[in-house]
Write an enzyme that holds these catalytic residues in place. Structure first.
Site, PDB file in Angstrom:
ATOM      1  N   HIS A  77      19.859  31.443  -8.809  1.00 39.97           N
ATOM      2  CA  HIS A  77      20.086  32.773  -9.256  1.00 39.97           C
ATOM      3  C   HIS A  77      19.888  32.902 -10.686  1.00 39.97           C
ATOM      4  O   HIS A  77      19.963  33.958 -11.310  1.00 39.97           O
ATOM      5  CB  HIS A  77      21.655  33.462  -8.753  1.00 39.97           C
ATOM      6  CG  HIS A  77      21.549  33.654  -7.315  1.00 39.97           C
ATOM      7  ND1 HIS A  77      21.601  34.955  -6.947  1.00 39.97           N
ATOM      8  CD2 HIS A  77      21.516  32.972  -6.091  1.00 39.97           C
ATOM      9  CE1 HIS A  77      21.678  34.794  -5.532  1.00 39.97           C
ATOM     10  NE2 HIS A  77      21.803  33.700  -5.112  1.00 39.97           N
TER      11      HIS A  77
ATOM     12  N   ASP B 244      18.861  35.420 -18.969  1.00 44.38           N
ATOM     13  CA  ASP B 244      19.547  35.741 -17.776  1.00 44.38           C
ATOM     14  C   ASP B 244      18.441  35.544 -16.487  1.00 44.38           C
ATOM     15  O   ASP B 244      17.454  35.986 -16.807  1.00 44.38           O
ATOM     16  CB  ASP B 244      19.787  37.408 -17.777  1.00 44.38           C
ATOM     17  CG  ASP B 244      21.216  37.603 -16.816  1.00 44.38           C
ATOM     18  OD1 ASP B 244      21.221  36.939 -15.800  1.00 44.38           O
ATOM     19  OD2 ASP B 244      21.937  38.568 -17.280  1.00 44.38           O
TER      20      ASP B 244
HETATM   21  P1  ADP Z   1      25.623  37.985 -13.053  1.00 42.92           P
HETATM   22  O1  ADP Z   1      25.106  37.422 -11.737  1.00 42.92           O
HETATM   23  O2  ADP Z   1      25.307  36.970 -14.265  1.00 42.92           O
HETATM   24  O3  ADP Z   1      27.020  38.349 -13.122  1.00 42.92           O
HETATM   25  P2  ADP Z   1      24.040  40.414 -12.736  1.00 42.92           P
HETATM   26  O4  ADP Z   1      23.776  41.467 -13.684  1.00 42.92           O
HETATM   27  O5  ADP Z   1      22.860  40.085 -12.126  1.00 42.92           O
HETATM   28  O6  ADP Z   1      24.765  39.320 -13.635  1.00 42.92           O
HETATM   29  O7  ADP Z   1      25.059  40.661 -11.502  1.00 42.92           O
HETATM   30  C1  ADP Z   1      26.198  41.674 -12.078  1.00 42.92           C
HETATM   31  C2  ADP Z   1      26.682  42.426 -10.612  1.00 42.92           C
HETATM   32  O8  ADP Z   1      28.276  42.767 -11.141  1.00 42.92           O
HETATM   33  C3  ADP Z   1      26.262  43.970 -10.844  1.00 42.92           C
HETATM   34  O9  ADP Z   1      26.170  44.332  -9.720  1.00 42.92           O
HETATM   35  C4  ADP Z   1      27.241  44.465 -11.732  1.00 42.92           C
HETATM   36  O10 ADP Z   1      27.247  45.880 -11.502  1.00 42.92           O
HETATM   37  C5  ADP Z   1      28.628  43.830 -11.231  1.00 42.92           C
HETATM   38  N1  ADP Z   1      29.451  43.710 -12.578  1.00 42.92           N
HETATM   39  C6  ADP Z   1      29.117  43.206 -13.758  1.00 42.92           C
HETATM   40  N2  ADP Z   1      30.185  43.480 -14.613  1.00 42.92           N
HETATM   41  C7  ADP Z   1      31.051  44.362 -14.161  1.00 42.92           C
HETATM   42  C8  ADP Z   1      32.064  44.743 -14.381  1.00 42.92           C
HETATM   43  N3  ADP Z   1      32.779  44.697 -15.705  1.00 42.92           N
HETATM   44  N4  ADP Z   1      32.989  45.601 -13.502  1.00 42.92           N
HETATM   45  C9  ADP Z   1      32.388  45.840 -12.502  1.00 42.92           C
HETATM   46  N5  ADP Z   1      31.164  44.907 -11.838  1.00 42.92           N
HETATM   47  C10 ADP Z   1      30.721  44.422 -12.836  1.00 42.92           C
HETATM   48  O1  F6P Z   2      24.483  35.219 -10.918  1.00 42.33           O
HETATM   49  C1  F6P Z   2      24.979  33.778 -11.353  1.00 42.33           C
HETATM   50  C2  F6P Z   2      26.479  33.644 -10.659  1.00 42.33           C
HETATM   51  O2  F6P Z   2      27.015  32.376 -11.040  1.00 42.33           O
HETATM   52  C3  F6P Z   2      26.732  34.017  -9.168  1.00 42.33           C
HETATM   53  O3  F6P Z   2      26.228  32.980  -8.636  1.00 42.33           O
HETATM   54  C4  F6P Z   2      27.775  34.500  -9.247  1.00 42.33           C
HETATM   55  O4  F6P Z   2      28.014  35.603  -8.036  1.00 42.33           O
HETATM   56  C5  F6P Z   2      28.345  35.128 -10.453  1.00 42.33           C
HETATM   57  O5  F6P Z   2      27.571  34.579 -11.518  1.00 42.33           O
HETATM   58  C6  F6P Z   2      29.816  35.185 -10.694  1.00 42.33           C
HETATM   59  O6  F6P Z   2      30.201  33.718 -11.111  1.00 42.33           O
HETATM   60  P1  F6P Z   2      31.546  33.199 -10.590  1.00 42.33           P
HETATM   61  O7  F6P Z   2      31.289  33.003  -9.140  1.00 42.33           O
HETATM   62  O8  F6P Z   2      31.635  32.048 -11.195  1.00 42.33           O
HETATM   63  O9  F6P Z   2      32.678  34.018 -10.858  1.00 42.33           O
END
Ligand code: ADP
Ligand code: F6P
Length: 488
Positions: free
Chosen positions: A158, A366
């Site tokens: 991912h 990212d």
């Molecule tokens: P990562 O996988 O690194 O967390 P992504 O942007 O791909 O980043 O996915 C993050 C997901 O988690 C999205 O669906 C987003 O809406 C959710 N998310 C991220 N930050 C928050 C937050 N502060 N509160 C609620 N949901 C969140």
């Molecule tokens: O998208 C990257 C990622 O590591 C996902 O695998 C995971 O859902 C998300 O970030 C949150 O990380 P963690 O599982 O460490 O809370």
């Protein structure tokens, strides 16, 4: 519906089981949950709990069977906090300056991967397709093969994958690439990531280019491809539409008293460029006093990986900088920056996104970034906001009509904020239409189905397929990084 004969077995560290500890924030859980609910199958991984118990907990929820295990305190530290999140995470995001390394943690990582393989193997049955996710479980494909798994194994990363020179900074990386090559199909978010992995497979792990998107490893053909992950665009748009009229969004609107809202939504993570984002906002206020009192930045940063030093340090630094910006620029009736360091419910976020004149999504690096896609889906087509997006997010390959920025450049951020805040309606609509066009026909479920269909196709000549994967009208984009390996 679960199809007999080719049950899907998903393996990930984070499992959104109904009883799992911790908020389910993060791309992996969000992307896979709807696929699993629709398709059914077995989902195996960490329970989110820490204890000395190594037994499996089984939970049925609709068509999904969750099998989870706790981590011991030592495993949680060495495997999750240290090797996964303080070594591999910064390495794979090309941020070696944040990386720490200790050989003992690499050992614990391997032991946990082995333990997962030991626990999962007895649950497997003939015809299962195994789909392993993310950097926590790079050793698992080989671990499952060595315990007798002969069925199709897929792996999806991912997060980004760097070039071989950077990879070599971690002594175990070569072995992990070899372990991954025990899978039949290895998927990445972008062509660039797929190319980097193919390069590492050949240069570090002894694989041979085998034409197109294949490499040859000990006589086996392994396919490497790009599968950009998506969201459920229409579902998110509907949620945003409803939430925008709800109480939370109304309260936020009232509190803004007509100021333009700039919104950031992230996990509180060093890769998300949060400090650099604050610098860009500060630069705007510093050099364009006109914007004072007319704009508010709301940054929602869900606490994440709080046992890892870099994450704790970041929270402190953010709080300090938010305080500095506010004490330097606030007026009795205006606070320029509002910082919330916790997760906010998904529908509330969607409503805020629709309200925001600007979505600020500026990671330093990212894999994809789903927030960027969610921001586009949340907009009112009649009066859409503007997405400012980092060039270094995988999503920038698809959302080319966003204002693309280098997140390290505070002046470029400030320029883009001004451009977004002053953009006329026709240009906002035009940019939004293009972005919506880029995401509206793909979906998280389509992404999953496309990967699974690719896995079955990849293994079809070798193994009898018991039941095909249906074509889906909203298939995710699949590209087998054509020529990925040919040009090495
Ligand atoms: P990562 O996988 O690194 O967390 P992504 O942007 O791909 O980043 O996915 C993050 C997901 O988690 C999205 O669906 C987003 O809406 C959710 N998310 C991220 N930050 C928050 C937050 N502060 N509160 C609620 N949901 C969140
Ligand atoms: O998208 C990257 C990622 O590591 C996902 O695998 C995971 O859902 C998300 O970030 C949150 O990380 P963690 O599982 O460490 O809370």
């Amino acid at each position: 519906m679960n199809r007999p004969g080719n049950r899907l077995v998903v393996v990930s560290n984070r499992v959104p089981a109904p009883s799992a500890a911790g908020a389910q924030v993060g791309g992996l859980a969000v992307a896979l949950q709807s696929l699993m609910q629709q398709r059914g199958g077995l989902w195996f991984g960490w329970s989110g709990k820490i204890s000395d118990s190594t037994s499996l907990r089984m939970i049925e929820d609709g068509a999904v069977r969750y099998a989870t295990t706790d981590l011991t305190a030592e495993e949680h530290d060495g495997f999750y906090n240290e090797f996964s999140n303080a070594t591999l995470w910064p390495l794979l995001h090309s941020m070696p300056e944040l990386m720490t390394y200790d050989r003992r943690n690499a050992q614990v990582y391997r032991e946990v991967n082995d333990r997962f393989a030991d626990k999962l193997t007895p649950l497997l049955r003939e015809g299962d397709m195994i789909w392993v996710h993310d950097y926590h479980l790079c050793a698992l494909p080989a671990g499952l093969r060595s315990r007798g798994a002969t069925g199709p194994i897929g792996f999806f990363l991912h997060i980004p994958f760097p070039g071989p020179d950077l990879l070599a900074k971690v002594p175990e990386a070569t072995n992990l690439v070899r372990d991954l090559l025990a899978a039949d199909l290895i998927g990445f978010q972008t062509e660039n990531d797929a190319r980097n992995f193919a390069d590492a497979a050949v240069r570090l792990a002894g694989a041979e280019p085998a034409g197109g998107s294949f490499v040859l490893v000990a006589g086996r053909r392994v396919r490497i491809g790009a599968f950009p992950v998506g969201i459920e665009p229409q579902e998110f748009a509907d949620t945003a539409h409803n939430a925008w009229e709800g109480a939370s969004a109304q309260r936020l609107r009232r509190s803004l008293s007509g100021q333009a809202l700039v919104l950031g939504v992230d996990r509180l993570d060093p890769t998300k460029g949060l400090m650099q984002r604050f610098s860009g906002f500060r630069r705007l206020l510093e050099r364009s006093p006109d914007w004072r009192r007319r704009v508010t930045l709301l940054q929602i940063a869900a606490e994440s990986r709080t046992d890892v030093a870099a994450y704790r340090d970041l929270r402190q630094a953010m709080e300090q900088e938010a305080g500095n910006i506010n004490s330097g620029y606030a007026e009795p009736d205006w606070t320029p920056l509002r910082l919330i360091a916790r997760a906010v419910p998904r529908d509330t976020i969607a409503g805020y996104m629709r309200e925001a004149r600007v979505g600020l999504v500026t990671p330093l690096r990212d894999g994809m970034n789903l927030v960027a896609k969610e921001y586009i889906a949340a907009q009112n087509p009649e009066n859409p906001g503007v997405l400012i997006l980092s060039r270094f997010a995988g999503a920038a390959e698809q959302l080319t009509s966003a204002l693309l920025v280098n997140p390290y450049d505070a002046d470029e951020l400030a320029d883009s904020l001004e451009q977004a805040l002053t953009m006329d309606l026709a240009e906002r609509q035009d940019r939004w239409q293009q972005s919506w066009g880029a995401i509206k026909d793909s979906s998280a479920v389509g992404w999953g189905r496309t990967f699974v269909a690719g896995l079955l196709r990849t293994t079809a000549p070798k193994r009898a397929m018991s039941g095909g994967e249906p074509a889906t009208p909203h298939a995710g984009r699949e590209s087998f990084a054509s020529g990925v390996v040919r040009h090495l």
